[in-house]
Write a protein that holds these residues in place. Structure first.
Motif, short mmCIF file in Angstrom:
data_model
loop_
_atom_site.label_atom_id
_atom_site.label_comp_id
_atom_site.label_asym_id
_atom_site.label_seq_id
_atom_site.Cartn_x
_atom_site.Cartn_y
_atom_site.Cartn_z
N SER A 22 22.92 35.47 57.27
CA SER A 22 21.61 36.02 56.98
C SER A 22 21.20 36.90 58.15
N THR A 23 20.28 37.84 57.91
CA THR A 23 19.86 38.77 58.95
C THR A 23 18.35 38.99 58.86
N SER A 24 17.81 39.60 59.90
CA SER A 24 16.38 39.91 59.93
C SER A 24 16.00 40.88 58.82
N SER A 25 14.77 40.76 58.34
CA SER A 25 14.24 41.74 57.39
C SER A 25 12.97 42.39 57.91
N ALA A 26 12.44 41.91 59.07
CA ALA A 26 11.27 42.50 59.72
C ALA A 26 10.10 42.55 58.74
N ASN A 27 9.56 43.75 58.51
CA ASN A 27 8.41 43.87 57.62
C ASN A 27 8.78 44.36 56.23
N TRP A 28 10.02 44.08 55.85
CA TRP A 28 10.47 44.35 54.49
C TRP A 28 10.57 43.04 53.72
N ALA A 29 10.29 43.10 52.45
CA ALA A 29 10.41 41.95 51.57
C ALA A 29 11.26 42.38 50.35
N PRO A 30 11.95 41.40 49.73
CA PRO A 30 12.05 39.98 50.06
C PRO A 30 12.64 39.75 51.45
N ALA A 31 12.49 38.51 51.95
CA ALA A 31 12.84 38.23 53.34
C ALA A 31 14.20 37.55 53.45
N PHE A 32 14.95 37.97 54.44
CA PHE A 32 16.20 37.36 54.87
C PHE A 32 17.30 37.41 53.79
N PRO A 33 18.07 38.50 53.77
CA PRO A 33 19.17 38.60 52.81
C PRO A 33 20.22 37.53 53.08
N LEU A 34 20.86 37.07 52.01
CA LEU A 34 21.96 36.12 52.09
C LEU A 34 23.25 36.83 51.72
N LEU A 35 24.29 36.67 52.55
CA LEU A 35 25.58 37.30 52.30
C LEU A 35 26.68 36.26 52.42
N ALA A 36 27.78 36.46 51.69
CA ALA A 36 28.89 35.52 51.70
C ALA A 36 30.20 36.27 51.91
N SER A 37 31.15 35.60 52.58
CA SER A 37 32.45 36.21 52.88
C SER A 37 33.51 35.12 52.99
N LYS A 38 34.73 35.47 52.64
CA LYS A 38 35.86 34.56 52.83
C LYS A 38 36.59 34.85 54.13
N ASP A 39 36.36 36.03 54.73
CA ASP A 39 37.19 36.44 55.88
C ASP A 39 36.39 37.03 57.04
N LEU A 40 35.06 36.98 56.98
CA LEU A 40 34.17 37.55 58.00
C LEU A 40 34.15 39.07 58.02
N GLU A 41 34.90 39.71 57.15
CA GLU A 41 35.00 41.17 57.17
C GLU A 41 34.39 41.82 55.94
N THR A 42 34.58 41.21 54.76
CA THR A 42 34.05 41.73 53.52
C THR A 42 32.92 40.82 53.05
N TRP A 43 31.72 41.36 52.98
CA TRP A 43 30.54 40.56 52.67
C TRP A 43 29.93 40.97 51.34
N GLU A 44 29.49 39.97 50.57
CA GLU A 44 28.84 40.19 49.29
C GLU A 44 27.39 39.73 49.36
N PHE A 45 26.52 40.53 48.80
CA PHE A 45 25.10 40.19 48.75
C PHE A 45 24.87 39.07 47.72
N ARG A 46 24.14 38.02 48.12
CA ARG A 46 23.91 36.87 47.24
C ARG A 46 22.44 36.53 47.04
N GLY A 47 21.54 37.39 47.44
CA GLY A 47 20.13 37.11 47.24
C GLY A 47 19.36 37.06 48.55
N HIS A 48 18.24 36.34 48.53
CA HIS A 48 17.37 36.23 49.71
C HIS A 48 16.94 34.78 49.92
N VAL A 49 16.68 34.44 51.17
CA VAL A 49 16.12 33.13 51.46
C VAL A 49 14.73 33.00 50.83
#
Length: 520
Positions: free
Chosen positions: A50-77
């Motif tokens: 997850s990463t910062s979203s500052a003053n953007w919403a929705p807050a805190f994107p969730l990403l998933a990866s099997k290898d730390l290199e290719t990441w897929e967006f999975r929603g927000h906290v």
């Protein structure tokens, strides 16, 4: 080579362009675009971030990866923002412990200062239940990280935000209560900024255990937009209570030929190798694209410290084109809005209807950008737009460049520091069923707007490119937005949105054709 990436909404399309990176010692792009303060944890065979979203919403994107290199967006906290917090959603630390997922995060309390909060979910996809703030010091509390000491006791580590009031920035720790809704006992200090290179702060601490030591990765110095001086240091101790010893060779990670201001991140292990997932500015893009997610490999040394390794390879896929035809019944989750102003909209029958608001910047929904050279366009139906409607480059609610259509007029407006909009250019158009307005950005520094009434032949709205330096405040990344301005009974109507990377040969053609005039 291009790929088509499907999301949960068929109308939302992303084309990915693969390209070879120049070999850079120790640092490789894995999260293109604005992904500041990344944290990562392994749960089963998957890495979650997850990463910062500052003053953007929705807050805190969730990403998933099997290898730390290719990441897929999975929603927000937080698809909906917590009731207690109003802004500055930063530094989420995603962790897995005792069979649950906990996200420790920073936000500004309504009517108060920065606090550390925590949310819980049974699985990393959520849904997350917010447990509220757990640490709120007078100067502000940020950058929380949970860690277990040698005896297994769970502690919370965080930074006191002293630099906001001209004071040092101690890193504190305190024992968490069993429900993780507060701390117990007296806090104790790990260390603070006291080395010359650390300047006004130390922050963003993340801790890992290896051998007989706990190692604390931390960010130091300062960051103000293009003048960001962040670097990464390391400290170690045999237990959490210390004493903590800082490495005399600090900083262990600092600006290189390409990546500047490497900072806040989390150490992680994969297949017996050690990595630090952190943020950094691409020197070519500066603050326009924001702090991007970078993976740096390191090894532990025989003297009980660590060293970052040279690392060559491919960067992550960079989106070459993003489109949305609005033929679902809700906006794709990659659209963002201001944390201070939730827009009212409706998506149906291939149209986005956005309710306007009578503020200088209007109501808007926005997308990240991935390059400093881009084209962004939107098509609108004049007969359906009752509000002033168009496309914009947005830094925040106070700073925006917008090109809008109302009636038979296309206009270009600049809003800086929340002041009254300044009209830069306007053109009257003939009556037509559809209008396309396009913003062309070069080098993240200047923009030219064109429009078309037939979708093929474009005309210049402004003769001279507009400087974009007024948008680049602090370390905020730029967004491309769709905007509606007017009273709340009016609506903007959008039919199709697209952004694309401009290739170098396209830039040369534009320069030759006079769209961008070379400056001496």
């Amino acid at each position: 080579m291009t790929l088509s990436l499907r999301t949960s909404l068929p109308a939302y399309t992303v084309l990915l362009l693969f390209w070879l990176a120049t070999p850079v010692a120790g640092q490789r792009l894995v999260m293109p675009g604005d992904f500041p303060d990344p944290s990562v944890v392994q749960i089963g065979d998957t890495y979650w971030a997850s990463t910062s979203s500052a003053n953007w919403a929705p807050a805190f994107p969730l990403l998933a990866s099997k290898d730390l290199e290719t990441w897929e967006f999975r929603g927000h906290v937080f698809p909906q923002l917590p009731d207690w917090a109003e802004s500055y959603f930063r530094a989420p630390e995603i962790t897995y412990d005792s069979g649950g997922v906990y996200v420790y995060y920073t936000a500004r309390k309504r009517g108060g200062n920065l606090c550390v909060g925590v949310a819980h979910a049974d699985s990393p996809e959520g849904p997350y239940q917010d447990l509220g703030p757990i640490m709120c010091q007078d100067a502000g509390s940020i950058d929380a990280f949970p860690v277990r000491d040698n005896d297994g006791t769970l502690y919370l580590v965080w930074k006191e935000h002293g630099n906001s009031i001209g004071k040092p920035t101690p890193i504190w720790a305190a024992r968490l209560n069993p429900t993780r809704t507060g701390t117990v006992g007296e806090p104790f200090k790990l260390f603070q900024n006291d080395a010359p290179w650390e300047k006004s702060l130390v922050e963003g601490v993340s801790i890992t255990r290896h051998g007989k030591y706990l190692y604390a990765f931390y960010t130091a110095a300062s960051c103000q937009g293009r003048d960001c001086l962040y670097a990464t240091g390391i400290a170690r101790s045999r237990n959490l209570h210390g004493p903590w010893q800082k490495y005399r060779g600090n900083p262990v990670l600092e600006a290189g030929a390409r990546w500047k201001a490497p900072g806040h991140g989390t150490p992680v292990e994969r297949n017996g190798r050690f990595y630090f997932l952190h943020d950094a500015h691409d020197d070519a893009n500066a603050v326009f694209t924001g702090r991007q997610g970078v993976l740096s490999e390191f090894t532990y040394t025989n003297d009980g410290w660590l060293r970052f390794q040279p690392q060559d390879g491919r960067d992550a896929p960079v989106p070459a084109r993003v489109t949305d035809a609005f033929d679902g019944d809700y906006l794709a989750p990659q659209w963002h809005h201001s944390a201070f102003q939730k827009p009212q909209y409706n998506v149906s029958e291939g149209k986005l209807m956005l309710q306007s608001i009578p503020s200088p910047c209007g109501a808007y929904v926005a997308q990240k950008v991935f390059t400093t050279d881009l084209e962004a366009e939107v098509s609108m139906k004049p007969s359906a737009c009752t509000a002033e409607s168009g496309i914009a480059l947005v830094s925040d609610d106070q700073n925006l460049l917008r090109a809008t259509l109302i009636g038979s007029k296309v206009s270009l407006w600049k809003i800086s520091k929340g002041h009254h909009p300044v009209l830069l250019a306007e053109r009257f158009i003939r009556k037509t069923d559809s209008v396309v307005v396009r913003i062309v950005v070069r080098d993240g520094r200047e923009a030219l707007v064109t429009y078309s009434t037939n979708g093929t032949q474009f005309h210049k709205l402004n003769t001279d490119p507009v400087s974009l330096t007024f948008l680049q405040s602090r370390d905020r990344a730029i967004r491309v937005a769709l905007v509606a301005v007017g009273t709340t009974d009016l609506r903007a109507c959008f039919e199709h949105f697209a952004t694309s990377v401009r290739k170098p040969e396209t830039q040369q053609h534009l320069a030759r054709s006079g769209v961008f005039r070379r400056r001496q």
